[in-house]
Design a protein around this motif. Structure first.
Motif, PDB file in Angstrom:
ATOM      1  N   GLY A 223      12.949 -22.541  -3.757  1.00 54.62           N
ATOM      2  CA  GLY A 223      11.697 -22.178  -4.428  1.00 54.62           C
ATOM      3  C   GLY A 223      10.648 -21.699  -3.448  1.00 54.62           C
ATOM      4  N   ALA A 224      10.529 -22.412  -2.341  1.00 50.80           N
ATOM      5  CA  ALA A 224       9.517 -22.084  -1.341  1.00 50.80           C
ATOM      6  C   ALA A 224       9.776 -20.716  -0.706  1.00 50.80           C
ATOM      7  CB  ALA A 224       9.491 -23.168  -0.264  1.00 50.80           C
ATOM      8  N   ALA A 225      11.043 -20.391  -0.470  1.00 52.54           N
ATOM      9  CA  ALA A 225      11.397 -19.109   0.158  1.00 52.54           C
ATOM     10  C   ALA A 225      10.977 -17.938  -0.726  1.00 52.54           C
ATOM     11  CB  ALA A 225      12.899 -19.052   0.423  1.00 52.54           C
ATOM     12  N   VAL A 226      11.253 -18.028  -2.018  1.00 51.71           N
ATOM     13  CA  VAL A 226      10.938 -16.935  -2.946  1.00 51.71           C
ATOM     14  C   VAL A 226       9.422 -16.747  -3.053  1.00 51.71           C
ATOM     15  CG1 VAL A 226      11.130 -16.135  -5.343  1.00 51.71           C
ATOM     16  CG2 VAL A 226      13.097 -17.233  -4.244  1.00 51.71           C
ATOM     17  N   VAL A 227       8.695 -17.851  -3.222  1.00 52.74           N
ATOM     18  CA  VAL A 227       7.246 -17.796  -3.406  1.00 52.74           C
ATOM     19  C   VAL A 227       6.540 -17.172  -2.198  1.00 52.74           C
ATOM     20  CG1 VAL A 227       5.200 -19.298  -3.482  1.00 52.74           C
ATOM     21  CG2 VAL A 227       7.059 -19.653  -5.089  1.00 52.74           C
ATOM     22  N   SER A 228       7.018 -17.479  -1.013  1.00 50.09           N
ATOM     23  CA  SER A 228       6.287 -17.057   0.190  1.00 50.09           C
ATOM     24  C   SER A 228       6.828 -15.789   0.837  1.00 50.09           C
ATOM     25  CB  SER A 228       6.323 -18.187   1.227  1.00 50.09           C
ATOM     26  OG  SER A 228       7.666 -18.446   1.599  1.00 50.09           O
ATOM     27  N   HIS A 229       7.882 -15.196   0.268  1.00 53.91           N
ATOM     28  CA  HIS A 229       8.533 -14.080   0.970  1.00 53.91           C
ATOM     29  C   HIS A 229       7.644 -12.841   1.170  1.00 53.91           C
ATOM     30  CE1 HIS A 229      11.905 -12.102   2.826  1.00 53.91           C
ATOM     31  NE2 HIS A 229      11.587 -11.027   2.145  1.00 53.91           N
ATOM     32  N   PRO A 230       6.923 -12.364   0.143  1.00 55.72           N
ATOM     33  CA  PRO A 230       6.095 -11.172   0.378  1.00 55.72           C
ATOM     34  C   PRO A 230       5.094 -11.373   1.520  1.00 55.72           C
ATOM     35  CG  PRO A 230       6.298 -11.593  -1.968  1.00 55.72           C
ATOM     36  CD  PRO A 230       6.895 -12.777  -1.273  1.00 55.72           C
ATOM     37  N   ALA A 231       4.502 -12.573   1.604  1.00 54.85           N
ATOM     38  CA  ALA A 231       3.537 -12.838   2.685  1.00 54.85           C
ATOM     39  C   ALA A 231       4.241 -12.923   4.037  1.00 54.85           C
ATOM     40  CB  ALA A 231       2.772 -14.129   2.409  1.00 54.85           C
ATOM     41  N   ASP A 232       5.464 -13.450   4.049  1.00 55.65           N
ATOM     42  CA  ASP A 232       6.251 -13.526   5.290  1.00 55.65           C
ATOM     43  C   ASP A 232       6.525 -12.119   5.815  1.00 55.65           C
ATOM     44  OD1 ASP A 232       8.009 -15.030   7.225  1.00 55.65           O
ATOM     45  OD2 ASP A 232       9.542 -13.789   6.292  1.00 55.65           O
ATOM     46  N   MET A 233       6.870 -11.258   4.887  1.00 50.37           N
ATOM     47  CA  MET A 233       7.127  -9.851   5.203  1.00 50.37           C
ATOM     48  C   MET A 233       5.869  -9.212   5.819  1.00 50.37           C
ATOM     49  SD  MET A 233       9.239  -7.375   4.784  1.00 50.37           S
ATOM     50  CE  MET A 233       9.073  -5.632   5.035  1.00 50.37           C
ATOM     51  N   MET A 234       4.733  -9.498   5.203  1.00 52.91           N
ATOM     52  CA  MET A 234       3.476  -8.914   5.655  1.00 52.91           C
ATOM     53  C   MET A 234       3.073  -9.452   7.039  1.00 52.91           C
ATOM     54  SD  MET A 234       1.522  -6.521   4.710  1.00 52.91           S
ATOM     55  CE  MET A 234       1.672  -6.111   2.991  1.00 52.91           C
ATOM     56  N   VAL A 235       3.351 -10.730   7.307  1.00 54.42           N
ATOM     57  CA  VAL A 235       3.054 -11.308   8.634  1.00 54.42           C
ATOM     58  C   VAL A 235       3.840 -10.571   9.713  1.00 54.42           C
ATOM     59  CG1 VAL A 235       3.321 -13.366  10.095  1.00 54.42           C
ATOM     60  CG2 VAL A 235       2.349 -13.598   7.823  1.00 54.42           C
ATOM     61  N   SER A 236       5.142 -10.337   9.451  1.00 51.02           N
ATOM     62  CA  SER A 236       5.984  -9.611  10.417  1.00 51.02           C
ATOM     63  C   SER A 236       5.432  -8.217  10.668  1.00 51.02           C
ATOM     64  CB  SER A 236       7.427  -9.491   9.898  1.00 51.02           C
ATOM     65  OG  SER A 236       8.046 -10.746   9.873  1.00 51.02           O
ATOM     66  N   LYS A 237       5.078  -7.522   9.585  1.00 49.31           N
ATOM     67  CA  LYS A 237       4.565  -6.157   9.703  1.00 49.31           C
ATOM     68  C   LYS A 237       3.205  -6.131  10.432  1.00 49.31           C
ATOM     69  CE  LYS A 237       7.278  -3.162   7.410  1.00 49.31           C
ATOM     70  NZ  LYS A 237       7.828  -1.979   8.088  1.00 49.31           N
ATOM     71  N   LEU A 238       2.324  -7.068  10.067  1.00 54.21           N
ATOM     72  CA  LEU A 238       0.985  -7.092  10.670  1.00 54.21           C
ATOM     73  C   LEU A 238       1.049  -7.354  12.170  1.00 54.21           C
ATOM     74  CD1 LEU A 238      -1.287  -9.005   8.144  1.00 54.21           C
ATOM     75  CD2 LEU A 238      -1.707  -6.735   9.061  1.00 54.21           C
ATOM     76  N   ASN A 239       1.872  -8.331  12.557  1.00 54.73           N
ATOM     77  CA  ASN A 239       1.964  -8.657  13.986  1.00 54.73           C
ATOM     78  C   ASN A 239       2.546  -7.508  14.793  1.00 54.73           C
ATOM     79  OD1 ASN A 239       0.876 -11.279  14.694  1.00 54.73           O
ATOM     80  ND2 ASN A 239       2.367 -12.125  13.285  1.00 54.73           N
ATOM     81  N   SER A 240       3.425  -6.716  14.169  1.00 56.60           N
ATOM     82  CA  SER A 240       4.058  -5.649  14.951  1.00 56.60           C
ATOM     83  C   SER A 240       3.356  -4.297  14.796  1.00 56.60           C
ATOM     84  CB  SER A 240       5.531  -5.498  14.568  1.00 56.60           C
ATOM     85  OG  SER A 240       5.627  -5.104  13.221  1.00 56.60           O
ATOM     86  N   GLU A 241       2.618  -4.088  13.665  1.00 56.29           N
ATOM     87  CA  GLU A 241       2.097  -2.738  13.390  1.00 56.29           C
ATOM     88  C   GLU A 241       0.587  -2.625  13.249  1.00 56.29           C
ATOM     89  OE1 GLU A 241       4.009  -0.815  10.091  1.00 56.29           O
ATOM     90  OE2 GLU A 241       5.990  -1.493  10.699  1.00 56.29           O
ATOM     91  N   ARG A 242      -0.139  -3.743  13.292  1.00 56.46           N
ATOM     92  CA  ARG A 242      -1.600  -3.662  13.085  1.00 56.46           C
ATOM     93  C   ARG A 242      -2.252  -2.946  14.264  1.00 56.46           C
ATOM     94  NH1 ARG A 242      -5.290  -8.889  11.706  1.00 56.46           N
ATOM     95  NH2 ARG A 242      -7.349  -7.974  11.901  1.00 56.46           N
TER      96      ARG A 242
END
Length: 301
Positions: A223-242
């Motif tokens: 349950g926790a993985a599904v709920v938080s996945h879009p934000a996890d994706m965004m954290v990866s992108k932000l740290n590498s592309e901001r």
């Protein structure tokens, strides 16, 4: 007669033991899944990089050996040891304060949700700098830095200490809902398992109780993985592309514009497997640690 408990429940020693249990449960387990995390992060940032996880590990192993497969394990270990201490330690503190101490008649699920949100809010402040280094090391090719120390000094030199915290808001966005679901679902799942078994928790031995913790942990992890996945994706992108000087909201809008809604779910099956297994083992280790100290396991009361 049962032996007297060495540690008094809800004492300072009890909360210290829970904090230490969180370190033991989270640091080593997150470090063990570094190979999965490495590939997940890289595929989130560039979904064309590898066709599958297996192909990714083969390619990394061929060019960099086992060290390459576990690349980023040091910041991972430090990050999640700190986070585990805060998450589990503060959860027990807030659960006691919000429930037993201040509002004994409050709905238990509300207590679990409020306690886990408060605990994660604080735990993420300790997690954020190490997570920033880990993500940059793992998602940039060639790597942004080869060691934790190099990553730390590079970020601080180029961006100041603020650079270590530029992912804090998205981290809160990912981790707080994740932890709320993880803890509340775990507590309710364990409660339901004991109801289904038909006997009170106390009638089972320590080993059987930790088995229930493992199963409850797996259910909570999915349950926790599904709920938080879009934000996890965004954290990866932000740290590498901001970009330098770009506001968090601006960066999120720009990244979302380029990946779309579907892009937010890249790497979800891997994360469900990873987080489900991880959470199950974390609860197993955490509650085994509590049993070892003569304390009751979590949930099921």
């Amino acid at each position: 007669m049962k032996p007297q408990r060495k540690i008094e429940l809800f004492s300072g020693t009890y909360f210290t033991a829970c904090t230490l249990g969180g370190v033991v449960a989270c640091g080593p387990t997150h470090t063990m899944v570094t190979p999965l995390d490495l590939v997940k992060c890289r595929r989130q940032v560039d979904d064309k990089l590898y066709k599958s996880n297996t192909q990714a590990w083969k390619m990394i192993y061929r060019s960099e050996g086992i060290r390459g497969v576990f690349f980023g394990w040091t910041p991972t270990f430090v990050a999640y040891s700190f986070q585990g201490a805060g998450k589990y330690g503060f959860y027990e503190v807030f659960k006691y304060l919000y429930g037993d101490r201040f509002s004994p008649n409050m709905n238990k699920t509300v207590v679990y949700l409020a306690a886990s949100a408060s605990a994660e809010f604080l735990a993420d402040v300790a997690l954020c700098p190490w997570e920033a280094i880990k993500v940059r090391m793992q998602t940039s090719l060639p790597p942004y830095a080869n060691t934790l120390r190099e990553g730390w000094s590079k970020i601080v030199t180029q961006e100041g200490y603020a650079g270590l915290y530029k992912g804090l808001y998205p981290l809160w966005g990912r981790q707080i809902p994740y932890t709320m679901v993880k803890f509340a679902t775990f507590e309710k799942a364990v409660e339901q398992i004991y109801k289904t078994l038909g006997k009170p928790k106390e009638s089972y031995n320590g080993l059987q109780q930790t088995g229930v913790s493992f199963l409850g942990g797996y259910i909570a992890g999915i349950g926790a993985a599904v709920v938080s996945h879009p934000a996890d994706m965004m954290v990866s992108k932000l740290n590498s592309e901001r970009k330098a000087g770009e506001g968090a909201g601006q960066a999120v809008t720009r990244i979302y514009g380029s990946i779309g809604f579907r892009g937010l779910w890249n790497g979800l099956p891997v994360r469900i497997f990873m987080i489900g297994t991880l959470t199950a083992f974390q609860w197993l280790i955490y509650d085994s640690f509590k049993v070892y100290l003569g304390l009751p396991t979590t949930g099921g009361h």
